[in-house]
Design an enzyme around this catalytic site. Structure first.
Site: not given
Ligand code: ADP
Length: 297
Positions: A242-245
């Site tokens: 859910a980081a992307g969300d």
């Molecule tokens: P998705 O889940 O849609 O593939 P990402 O993994 O690229 O999206 O994560 C979206 C955003 O969340 C990233 O651009 C970054 O800013 C943040 N993020 C994701 N993973 C990390 C991490 N390991 N450490 C710090 N920030 C993160």
């Protein structure tokens, strides 16, 4: 600063997560460990993320007439999302059956259920979209509905943020109505067909792009020549679900507040980083205070 009005038109699912020592192969039954059931779906997650980040958020989508639908509805409402315009279709809610082994490897089966019935937007749904500051969509509902929503937004002067997840090619009439495209590397490749994610190629089809790069940060670029690489906030990673969300919900709010987009991406990156520090999807979606604390350093 006025509170931005965000409409999310997207999916809502129940995630059924079973943990086991190993994933079952075809025809195999495996005795599992723990089981967790939690509302999810990119639409619902991003609506909760936007509400927690400080937006006035309305969710448009469809749940089923089963008990999962009741739980999804309650979860969204408890997070402060306006669910009064959400549809209930007779039948099952969207369900994701997720199996996770001890190494963190997973197999996922998504059954769209009611999400598939979210078609033919009503005049009331269109006018909610037209009255918002930002419309947020993803790709877990029928593409014709996403296109219809984006067009209603365009007609009403509402900004359109499309998070093109999960990856698939997008029809030109949808892309023509998108103001800001948010994609990860896999999704970028699905749109351009290129081997490597190519921001310049994406800018040929939409005016503004954010390419998210997980722990390597995010890249904002637009047709006016901006190209800003935003490093990820250094945090201890527990679970990237859910980081992307979290990122998209917060980005919609910051953009709706009228922040300059490069700065909005920085703020959204703080939201993504807060999210990866905690386990799970819904519990890890950050509040505005969480985001501000990391953003302000
Ligand atoms: P998705 O889940 O849609 O593939 P990402 O993994 O690229 O999206 O994560 C979206 C955003 O969340 C990233 O651009 C970054 O800013 C943040 N993020 C994701 N993973 C990390 C991490 N390991 N450490 C710090 N920030 C993160």
């Amino acid at each position: 600063m006025t509170t931005p009005r965000i409409v999310v038109a997207g999916s809502a699912n129940m995630d059924l997560v079973g943990l086991a020592a190993k994933l079952p192969g075809p025809g195999e039954t495996v005795l599992g460990d723990d089981f967790v059931m939690t509302p999810g779906g990119k639409g619902a997650n991003q609506a909760i993320a936007a509400a927690r980040a400080g937006g006035e958020c309305t969710f448009l989508g469809a749940i089923g007439s089963d008990s999962f639908g009741v739980t999804i509805n309650a979860r969204l409402a408890a997070a402060g999302v306006d669910v009064s315009s959400m549809r209930t279709s007779y039948g099952t809610s969207g369900v994701a059956v997720i199996m996770v082994d001890r190494a963190g490897e997973n197999s996922i089966l998504v059954s769209p259920g009611a999400n598939r019935t979210f078609v033919n937007l009503s005049d009331a749904e269109k006018s909610l979209i037209a009255g918002a500051d930002v419309l947020v969509c993803q790709q877990e509902i029928p593409v014709a509905t996403v296109t219809e929503a984006a067009r209603a937004a365009q007609a009403g002067g509402t900004s359109v943020l499309l998070n093109a997840a999960p990856a698939r090619a997008l029809p030109p009439d949808l892309l023509a109505a998108v103001d800001l495209l948010v994609v990860n590397e896999v999704e970028a490749r699905a749109i351009t067909g290129a081997h490597e994610p190519d921001v310049a190629e994406l800018l040929e089809v939409v005016p503004r792009v954010v390419l998210t790069l997980g722990g390597a940060g995010a890249w904002y670029a637009d047709r006016d020549g901006a190209s800003v690489k935003v490093p990820a906030f250094p945090v201890e990673v527990v679970d990237t679900t859910a980081a992307g969300d979290a990122f998209c919900g917060a980005l919609a709010v910051a953009w709706g507040e009228g922040r300059d987009l490069a700065d909005a991406v920085r703020w959204a990156s703080a939201a993504g980083a807060v999210c990866v520090r905690k386990l799970g999807a819904y519990p890890s979606l950050p509040t505005r205070a969480d985001i501000e604390a990391l953003y302000a350093g």
